[in-house]
Design an enzyme around this catalytic site. Structure first.
Site, PDB file in Angstrom:
ATOM      1  N   ASP A 106      -3.301   4.336   2.802  1.00 21.56           N
ATOM      2  CA  ASP A 106      -3.641   4.669   4.189  1.00 21.56           C
ATOM      3  C   ASP A 106      -3.333   6.150   4.433  1.00 21.56           C
ATOM      4  OD1 ASP A 106      -4.418   2.118   4.877  1.00 21.56           O
ATOM      5  OD2 ASP A 106      -2.482   1.555   5.736  1.00 21.56           O
ATOM      6  N   ASP A 147       1.393   4.792   2.351  1.00 21.27           N
ATOM      7  CA  ASP A 147       0.991   5.377   3.627  1.00 21.27           C
ATOM      8  C   ASP A 147       1.380   6.857   3.678  1.00 21.27           C
ATOM      9  OD1 ASP A 147       0.448   2.669   5.128  1.00 21.27           O
ATOM     10  OD2 ASP A 147       2.450   2.437   4.266  1.00 21.27           O
ATOM     11  N   ASP A 164       0.856  -1.184   0.000  1.00 21.53           N
ATOM     12  CA  ASP A 164       0.000   0.000   0.000  1.00 21.53           C
ATOM     13  C   ASP A 164       0.888   1.229   0.000  1.00 21.53           C
ATOM     14  OD1 ASP A 164       1.088   0.302   2.519  1.00 21.53           O
ATOM     15  OD2 ASP A 164      -0.812   0.281   3.595  1.00 21.53           O
TER      16      ASP A 164
HETATM   17  P1  ATP Z   1       4.180  -2.475   3.020  1.00 21.78           P
HETATM   18  O1  ATP Z   1       5.159  -2.078   1.987  1.00 21.78           O
HETATM   19  O2  ATP Z   1       3.818  -3.906   2.951  1.00 21.78           O
HETATM   20  O3  ATP Z   1       2.979  -1.589   3.060  1.00 21.78           O
HETATM   21  P2  ATP Z   1       4.759  -1.212   5.499  1.00 21.78           P
HETATM   22  O4  ATP Z   1       5.926  -1.250   6.412  1.00 21.78           O
HETATM   23  O5  ATP Z   1       4.446   0.116   4.874  1.00 21.78           O
HETATM   24  O6  ATP Z   1       4.964  -2.318   4.416  1.00 21.78           O
HETATM   25  P3  ATP Z   1       2.102  -1.125   6.651  1.00 21.78           P
HETATM   26  O7  ATP Z   1       1.214  -2.251   7.011  1.00 21.78           O
HETATM   27  O8  ATP Z   1       1.610  -0.226   5.574  1.00 21.78           O
HETATM   28  O9  ATP Z   1       3.521  -1.757   6.325  1.00 21.78           O
HETATM   29  O10 ATP Z   1       2.345  -0.313   7.971  1.00 21.78           O
HETATM   30  C1  ATP Z   1       3.159   0.841   8.029  1.00 21.78           C
HETATM   31  C2  ATP Z   1       3.334   1.293   9.439  1.00 21.78           C
HETATM   32  O11 ATP Z   1       2.099   1.741   9.974  1.00 21.78           O
HETATM   33  C3  ATP Z   1       3.828   0.184  10.361  1.00 21.78           C
HETATM   34  O12 ATP Z   1       4.914   0.668  11.092  1.00 21.78           O
HETATM   35  C4  ATP Z   1       2.701  -0.096  11.295  1.00 21.78           C
HETATM   36  O13 ATP Z   1       3.161  -0.320  12.600  1.00 21.78           O
HETATM   37  C5  ATP Z   1       1.869   1.152  11.224  1.00 21.78           C
HETATM   38  N1  ATP Z   1       0.461   0.782  11.305  1.00 21.78           N
HETATM   39  C6  ATP Z   1      -0.226   0.062  10.407  1.00 21.78           C
HETATM   40  N2  ATP Z   1      -1.497  -0.104  10.787  1.00 21.78           N
HETATM   41  C7  ATP Z   1      -1.609   0.535  11.970  1.00 21.78           C
HETATM   42  C8  ATP Z   1      -2.673   0.744  12.887  1.00 21.78           C
HETATM   43  N3  ATP Z   1      -3.877   0.255  12.650  1.00 21.78           N
HETATM   44  N4  ATP Z   1      -2.406   1.468  13.990  1.00 21.78           N
HETATM   45  C9  ATP Z   1      -1.196   1.975  14.208  1.00 21.78           C
HETATM   46  N5  ATP Z   1      -0.157   1.816  13.388  1.00 21.78           N
HETATM   47  C10 ATP Z   1      -0.348   1.109  12.290  1.00 21.78           C
HETATM   48 MN    MN Z   2       2.671   0.405   3.794  1.00 18.23          MN
HETATM   49 MN    MN Z   3      -0.408   0.768   5.593  1.00 16.22          MN
END
Ligand code: ATP
Ligand code: MN
Ligand code: MN
Length: 376
Positions: free
Chosen positions: A300, A206, A204
């Site tokens: 997100d 963020d 995703d």
């Molecule tokens: P990817 O490339 O797979 O998206 P990512 O490291 O960006 O890997 P994410 O699942 O998007 O993974 O999460 C990004 C960050 O946001 C993580 O550090 C996670 O702890 C934080 N995070 C995700 N969901 C929540 C939530 N519901 N509440 C608080 N923090 C969150």
């Molecule tokens: Mn992510």
């Molecule tokens: Mn995310």
């Protein structure tokens, strides 16, 4: 190997937040196997085992060169009996029997397919599997009522299971930027998550949104979402309001990693660039049926007041294990409670404020680790 020709014995600090872990991994076969075991444990709701395998993988990711024999691992932290057995298997046979047979198992394959649907977690997938549902076809035929997220997840299954590229993340960023400055000039957006850590792709994109004047960010999310919706950029969104102030548990409740910012889990409709249309971009009559000039991308969005921005940025940059280890370090080594909102010193009984990530690492008595080295 050292000067005497002996294999180097590695040394790695106990907490992942004390290590510099880049994307340059010298032990991908081992860390891949351990990550799969972690994933399988998490999908089976055995979170303790999941964390143990994640910690073991993060130790191997920190090593400066490939492991060649077990003696090199002597004294390393976080390597339990099970992880050591898997590593030994890989060093001796090139692969782990346990991992290979797990990958082939019907249960694992079904868990992957079903949790690959946006909105489906381990619990739901497990319930469906016990009813004999292993594929998307079987799910469709089962007549189960799906919630709004799951319907979108099934509809955009292929798109959402295709990694998001950096170029696509940039394109989403331009749209979000436009939305944010249109509804509140002066508001700022920051890319967080894996892309901020330098990952070339992700599941995703963020973003963290704030405004330099405290309080101006209030109500921002609904305006941003309305703007995006009116421009046709949203295929799905679920917005949750800020519940930080009304929480009875106090701001830095360390037991949960769920923060309480205003946030939006969404699916964007992202136009494909001409070159991405590839051979599909030819004359109309040669386009395959069902071809579409856009793709679905998970996005997100989180809104933070400026006073909490540094904590939110640190908390949403990840990796998930890095975040977990930061909180564990804070609690176990410093008697502090860290969240994406604040840092509380349990001895001084007061909040420690910060306007940068560097300051937070400083409060925690940790060397600053930049985002690109938080890939634990
Ligand atoms: P990817 O490339 O797979 O998206 P990512 O490291 O960006 O890997 P994410 O699942 O998007 O993974 O999460 C990004 C960050 O946001 C993580 O550090 C996670 O702890 C934080 N995070 C995700 N969901 C929540 C939530 N519901 N509440 C608080 N923090 C969150
Ligand atoms: Mn992510
Ligand atoms: Mn995310």
């Amino acid at each position: 190997h050292n000067d005497e020709g002996e294999a180097v014995v590695f040394s790695v600090p106990s907490f992942a937040c004390q290590r510099r872990i880049t994307l340059d991994n010298h032990n991908t076969i081992i860390t891949g196997a351990l990550s799969l075991l972690a994933e399988n444990a998490e999908l089976s709701e055995e979170d303790g085992r999941g964390v143990a395998f994640r910690r073991a993988a993060a130790v191997l990711k920190a090593l400066p060169e490939p492991v060649t024999c077990m003696t090199q691992l002597r004294g390393l932290p976080c390597l339990g009996e099970h992880s050591l057995r898997v590593i030994k298997d890989i060093l001796e046979n090139g692969e782990s029997n346990e991992v290979e047979s797990m990958k082939q198992s019907e249960r694992y394959k079904a868990l992957k397919v079903l949790t690959g649907v946006f909105g489906v977690g381990a619990k739901t997938a497990d319930r469906w599997i016990r009813e004999g549902i292993h594929t998307l076809h079987q799910l469709r035929d089962s007549g189960h009522a799906l919630n709004r997220a799951q319907q979108a997840g099934v509809e955009h299954y292929d798109d959402l299971n295709q990694p998001v590229s950096m170029a696509e993340a940039d394109a989403v960023g331009e749209i979000v930027e436009k939305a944010v400055v249109s509804v509140l000039p002066g508001a700022q957006i920051t890319l967080t998550g894996g892309f901020r850590r330098g990952k070339p792709s992700g599941h995703d994109v963020d973003f963290l949104i704030t405004h330099p004047e405290e309080g101006r960010e209030e109500g921002l999310m609904s305006k941003v979402v309305s703007w995006l919706e009116s421009q046709g950029f949203l295929l799905y969104h679920k917005t949750s309001r800020n519940s930080y102030l009304e929480s009875a548990n106090g701001p830095a409740r360390p037991a949960s990693n769920m923060d309480r910012f205003e946030r939006c889990f969404s699916i964007f409709k992202l136009a494909k660039k001409y070159h991405e249309l590839g051979k599909d971009a030819g004359p109309e009559e040669t386009k395959p049926a069902g071809h579409k000039p856009w793709r679905a991308v998970r996005v997100d969005l989180v809104v933070s007041p400026i006073s909490q921005f540094a904590f939110a940025l640190l908390g949403w940059t990840g990796s998930k294990l890095f975040e977990r280890e930061l909180r564990r370090w804070a609690g176990q080594e410093k008697a502090m409670s860290l969240s994406s909102h604040a840092l509380f010193d349990n001895k001084q009984k007061r909040y420690l404020t910060a306007t940068s990530e560097e300051e937070i690492f400083g409060h925690l008595g940790l060397e600053f680790i930049p985002p690109s080295e938080r890939n634990a």
